[in-house]
Design a protein around this motif. Structure first.
Motif, PDB file in Angstrom:
ATOM      1  N   SER A 264     -32.684 -15.286  24.004  1.00 57.14           N
ATOM      2  CA  SER A 264     -31.523 -14.994  23.174  1.00 57.14           C
ATOM      3  C   SER A 264     -30.230 -15.359  23.905  1.00 57.14           C
ATOM      4  N   ARG A 265     -30.155 -15.014  25.177  1.00 57.82           N
ATOM      5  CA  ARG A 265     -28.968 -15.359  25.969  1.00 57.82           C
ATOM      6  C   ARG A 265     -28.744 -16.872  25.992  1.00 57.82           C
TER       7      ARG A 265
ATOM      8  N   ALA B 138     -23.490 -13.895  31.098  1.00 62.16           N
ATOM      9  CA  ALA B 138     -23.288 -12.717  31.946  1.00 62.16           C
ATOM     10  C   ALA B 138     -22.594 -11.581  31.202  1.00 62.16           C
ATOM     11  N   TYR B 139     -21.836 -11.884  30.161  1.00 58.91           N
ATOM     12  CA  TYR B 139     -21.087 -10.861  29.443  1.00 58.91           C
ATOM     13  C   TYR B 139     -21.862 -10.247  28.281  1.00 58.91           C
ATOM     14  N   LEU B 140     -22.979 -10.838  27.903  1.00 60.90           N
ATOM     15  CA  LEU B 140     -23.777 -10.298  26.802  1.00 60.90           C
ATOM     16  C   LEU B 140     -24.500  -9.041  27.251  1.00 60.90           C
ATOM     17  N   GLU B 141     -24.450  -8.000  26.437  1.00 65.50           N
ATOM     18  CA  GLU B 141     -25.161  -6.758  26.734  1.00 65.50           C
ATOM     19  C   GLU B 141     -26.120  -6.449  25.594  1.00 65.50           C
ATOM     20  N   TYR B 142     -27.353  -6.111  25.952  1.00 63.36           N
ATOM     21  CA  TYR B 142     -28.399  -5.794  24.987  1.00 63.36           C
ATOM     22  C   TYR B 142     -28.789  -4.329  25.142  1.00 63.36           C
ATOM     23  N   ASP B 143     -28.744  -3.602  24.053  1.00 64.70           N
ATOM     24  CA  ASP B 143     -29.183  -2.208  24.042  1.00 64.70           C
ATOM     25  C   ASP B 143     -30.385  -2.128  23.103  1.00 64.70           C
ATOM     26  N   ILE B 144     -31.567  -1.904  23.681  1.00 65.54           N
ATOM     27  CA  ILE B 144     -32.810  -1.896  22.912  1.00 65.54           C
ATOM     28  C   ILE B 144     -33.470  -0.538  23.097  1.00 65.54           C
ATOM     29  N   ASN B 145     -33.771   0.141  21.986  1.00 66.43           N
ATOM     30  CA  ASN B 145     -34.479   1.412  22.079  1.00 66.43           C
ATOM     31  C   ASN B 145     -35.264   1.657  20.795  1.00 66.43           C
ATOM     32  N   SER B 146     -35.990   2.753  20.761  1.00 58.58           N
ATOM     33  CA  SER B 146     -36.812   3.067  19.596  1.00 58.58           C
ATOM     34  C   SER B 146     -36.407   4.424  19.039  1.00 58.58           C
TER      35      SER B 146
ATOM     36  N   ILE C 101     -26.398  -6.003  20.241  1.00 59.58           N
ATOM     37  CA  ILE C 101     -25.912  -7.024  21.173  1.00 59.58           C
ATOM     38  C   ILE C 101     -24.392  -6.960  21.139  1.00 59.58           C
ATOM     39  N   SER C 102     -23.767  -6.837  22.304  1.00 61.29           N
ATOM     40  CA  SER C 102     -22.304  -6.761  22.332  1.00 61.29           C
ATOM     41  C   SER C 102     -21.732  -7.794  23.299  1.00 61.29           C
ATOM     42  N   TYR C 103     -20.457  -8.123  23.048  1.00 65.69           N
ATOM     43  CA  TYR C 103     -19.761  -9.148  23.824  1.00 65.69           C
ATOM     44  C   TYR C 103     -18.274  -8.789  23.848  1.00 65.69           C
ATOM     45  N   PRO C 104     -17.576  -8.973  24.984  1.00 66.83           N
ATOM     46  CA  PRO C 104     -16.153  -8.601  25.041  1.00 66.83           C
ATOM     47  C   PRO C 104     -15.276  -9.541  24.211  1.00 66.83           C
ATOM     48  N   TYR C 105     -14.110  -9.051  23.842  1.00 68.25           N
ATOM     49  CA  TYR C 105     -13.150  -9.866  23.078  1.00 68.25           C
ATOM     50  C   TYR C 105     -12.606 -11.028  23.895  1.00 68.25           C
ATOM     51  N   GLU C 106     -12.616 -10.921  25.206  1.00 64.00           N
ATOM     52  CA  GLU C 106     -12.130 -11.975  26.116  1.00 64.00           C
ATOM     53  C   GLU C 106     -10.691 -12.380  25.832  1.00 64.00           C
ATOM     54  N   ASN C 107      -9.799 -11.432  25.685  1.00 60.82           N
ATOM     55  CA  ASN C 107      -8.364 -11.689  25.461  1.00 60.82           C
ATOM     56  C   ASN C 107      -8.102 -12.539  24.224  1.00 60.82           C
ATOM     57  N   LEU C 108      -9.017 -12.534  23.286  1.00 58.95           N
ATOM     58  CA  LEU C 108      -8.886 -13.356  22.091  1.00 58.95           C
ATOM     59  C   LEU C 108      -7.735 -12.905  21.198  1.00 58.95           C
TER      60      LEU C 108
ATOM     61  N   SER D  22      -3.358  -5.286  21.293  1.00 65.04           N
ATOM     62  CA  SER D  22      -4.666  -5.933  21.395  1.00 65.04           C
ATOM     63  C   SER D  22      -5.684  -4.891  21.855  1.00 65.04           C
ATOM     64  N   PRO D  23      -6.974  -5.148  21.619  1.00 67.80           N
ATOM     65  CA  PRO D  23      -8.008  -4.189  22.050  1.00 67.80           C
ATOM     66  C   PRO D  23      -7.994  -3.990  23.561  1.00 67.80           C
ATOM     67  N   SER D  24      -8.527  -2.860  23.989  1.00 66.88           N
ATOM     68  CA  SER D  24      -8.571  -2.577  25.422  1.00 66.88           C
ATOM     69  C   SER D  24      -9.478  -3.578  26.137  1.00 66.88           C
ATOM     70  N   ALA D  25      -9.392  -3.589  27.448  1.00 66.37           N
ATOM     71  CA  ALA D  25     -10.155  -4.553  28.247  1.00 66.37           C
ATOM     72  C   ALA D  25     -11.662  -4.351  28.115  1.00 66.37           C
ATOM     73  N   ASN D  26     -12.109  -3.121  27.824  1.00 71.69           N
ATOM     74  CA  ASN D  26     -13.555  -2.903  27.695  1.00 71.69           C
ATOM     75  C   ASN D  26     -14.016  -2.823  26.247  1.00 71.69           C
ATOM     76  N   ALA D  27     -13.175  -3.188  25.295  1.00 72.94           N
ATOM     77  CA  ALA D  27     -13.601  -3.218  23.895  1.00 72.94           C
ATOM     78  C   ALA D  27     -14.527  -4.412  23.678  1.00 72.94           C
ATOM     79  N   ARG D  28     -15.506  -4.234  22.787  1.00 72.71           N
ATOM     80  CA  ARG D  28     -16.507  -5.279  22.573  1.00 72.71           C
ATOM     81  C   ARG D  28     -16.786  -5.437  21.081  1.00 72.71           C
ATOM     82  N   ILE D  29     -17.115  -6.669  20.689  1.00 73.88           N
ATOM     83  CA  ILE D  29     -17.629  -6.906  19.347  1.00 73.88           C
ATOM     84  C   ILE D  29     -19.147  -6.827  19.443  1.00 73.88           C
ATOM     85  N   SER D  30     -19.787  -6.475  18.348  1.00 68.60           N
ATOM     86  CA  SER D  30     -21.240  -6.333  18.438  1.00 68.60           C
ATOM     87  C   SER D  30     -21.914  -6.625  17.116  1.00 68.60           C
ATOM     88  N   GLY D  31     -23.184  -6.848  17.227  1.00 65.41           N
ATOM     89  CA  GLY D  31     -24.058  -7.010  16.074  1.00 65.41           C
ATOM     90  C   GLY D  31     -25.343  -6.259  16.377  1.00 65.41           C
TER      91      GLY D  31
END
Length: 142
Positions: A61-62, A73-81, A104-111, A122-131
């Motif tokens: 997926s990465r 490196a910035y992609l984060e995966y949270d998988i649980n049941s 799956i989340s990813y930072p805004y990257e100063n967008l 603008s969103p904070s530095a640790n804000a992320r978009i996700s699906g």
């Protein structure tokens, strides 16, 4: 001096009006790609063949998302049941009816930093978009 101030303010507003649709479009596309990838991984992982999402699937997926310009490196995966059982263990797949959750989340990257030109925060530095989502496992042991 007054004309210079008007020019600077007009130039900032003009830049924002020109580029706002472009970077907002990039944000929408990124979120859609994350959601599409999460849906795909849930469809495969919760299928009757697997019943899990393991590290190999995450790595694939990465790679797929990096082809669209995401930094792996910035992609984060949270998988649980839903049952609390391990959802990434091929030796113990989730049985049929157990929910498999993936985010799956990813930072805004100063967008959205250009919004500061017109006074929007603008969103904070640790804000992320996700699906993400959840799908019930269809795995049935032989």
């Amino acid at each position: 001096m007054k004309q210079l101030l008007v020019f600077v303010l007009f130039a900032a507003l003009f830049c924002w009006l020109m580029f706002s649709p472009i970077y907002k479009h990039v944000l929408v596309i990124r979120q859609a790609l994350l959601q599409q990838e999460a849906d795909y991984m849930l469809e495969i992982g919760a299928s009757g063949r697997y019943g899990y999402v393991d590290g190999g699937m995450v790595q694939e997926s990465r790679i797929r998302l990096s082809q669209y310009g995401f930094n792996e490196a910035y992609l984060e995966y949270d998988i649980n049941s839903t049952s609390g059982a391990e959802s990434n263990n091929p030796a113990a797949p989730l049985p049929r009816g157990t929910g498999l959750r993936l985010r799956i989340s990813y930072p805004y990257e100063n967008l959205l930093d250009i919004d500061r030109l017109i006074g929007l925060n603008s969103p904070s530095a640790n804000a992320r978009i996700s699906g993400g989502g959840m799908k019930m496992s269809e795995y049935v042991p032989d």
